[in-house]
Design a protein around this motif. Structure first.
Motif, short mmCIF file in Angstrom:
data_model
loop_
_atom_site.label_atom_id
_atom_site.label_comp_id
_atom_site.label_asym_id
_atom_site.label_seq_id
_atom_site.Cartn_x
_atom_site.Cartn_y
_atom_site.Cartn_z
N GLN A 47 36.69 20.31 4.09
CA GLN A 47 35.53 19.59 4.52
C GLN A 47 35.90 18.06 4.72
O GLN A 47 36.91 17.84 3.97
CB GLN A 47 34.34 19.66 3.55
N GLU A 48 35.36 17.28 5.50
CA GLU A 48 35.78 15.94 5.60
C GLU A 48 35.02 15.10 4.32
O GLU A 48 33.91 15.60 3.83
CB GLU A 48 35.16 15.32 6.83
N GLN A 49 35.22 13.82 4.24
CA GLN A 49 34.52 13.24 3.09
C GLN A 49 33.20 12.61 3.72
O GLN A 49 33.05 12.62 4.81
CB GLN A 49 35.65 11.85 3.01
N PRO A 50 32.36 12.78 2.79
CA PRO A 50 31.00 12.49 3.37
C PRO A 50 30.68 11.02 3.83
O PRO A 50 31.61 9.89 3.35
CB PRO A 50 30.06 12.57 1.89
N ASP B 119 41.11 8.97 -8.73
CA ASP B 119 40.32 8.69 -7.81
C ASP B 119 40.61 9.96 -6.61
O ASP B 119 39.78 9.67 -5.75
CB ASP B 119 40.61 7.19 -7.21
N ASP B 120 41.63 10.44 -6.60
CA ASP B 120 42.13 11.08 -5.61
C ASP B 120 41.54 12.55 -5.92
O ASP B 120 41.99 13.46 -4.82
CB ASP B 120 43.70 11.17 -5.40
N PHE B 121 40.89 13.04 -6.83
CA PHE B 121 40.43 14.12 -7.24
C PHE B 121 39.47 14.58 -6.01
O PHE B 121 39.47 15.80 -5.70
CB PHE B 121 39.64 14.16 -8.73
N ASP B 122 38.48 13.73 -5.56
CA ASP B 122 37.49 14.16 -4.69
C ASP B 122 38.33 14.52 -3.14
O ASP B 122 37.93 15.47 -2.49
CB ASP B 122 36.49 12.77 -4.14
N GLN B 123 39.51 13.66 -2.90
CA GLN B 123 40.01 14.03 -1.77
C GLN B 123 40.80 15.36 -1.82
O GLN B 123 40.86 16.09 -0.75
CB GLN B 123 40.99 12.94 -1.41
#
Length: 159
Positions: A72-75, A60-64
């Motif tokens: 970049q910030e999260q979408p 789950d932390d891969f995107d972060q």
């Protein structure tokens, strides 16, 4: 050993005519260790799915982590837009058009009110066309233009 059935299944697979059961047969066949050299080039295509099941999925932390590396910030999550909010620009445009039309009509009425009495005088001065009938007019009033007062009513007979 004869592998004609597998070759026929492969031909049908490339033409997109195989069923799910036949595709499972191909996957099972290519998951074996003993595969003929002529069919060895297709092994990676059909055994990929089984290898992907064995590997660990991304956490789950891969995107972060990736977003932190790119800076970049999260979408932003999608939000629900109601029908009223979608039509609000249309309502605003309709209100602007209504205001412009109202102001245009008010301006037109201001200019036509000055010309209106002249048109009425021309209509009054035109003679009556048609059969003449004797009419007794009672309470006809003549306006005195000099004194802005009303004169006494006169009775006239028109022939």
């Amino acid at each position: 050993m004869d592998y004609k059935y597998i070759e026929q299944l492969l031909e049908r697979y490339w033409e997109c005519e195989t069923s799910l059961e036949e595709e499972n047969i191909l996957r099972t066949f290519f998951s074996q260790d003993n595969i003929p050299v002529s069919l060895l080039r297709y092994k990676s295509l059909f055994s990929y799915e089984q290898k992907a099941k064995l590997s660990e999925p991304l956490g789950d932390d891969f995107d972060q982590k990736i977003l932190a590396m790119t800076g970049q910030e999260q979408p932003v999550k999608a939000r629900v837009i109601s029908l009223h909010s979608r039509l609000m620009p249309l309502f605003k445009a309709a209100a602007i058009v209504a205001i412009i039309i109202t102001l245009g009509n008010a301006m037109q009425m201001a200019f036509t009110e000055e010309q209106q009495p002249a048109a009425n005088v021309a209509e009054v001065e035109t003679p009556h066309k048609g059969a003449s009938v004797a009419v007794v007019k009672t309470d006809s009033v003549k306006a005195d233009t000099l004194s802005n007062g009303l004169a006494k009513p006169e009775q006239t007979i028109v022939k």
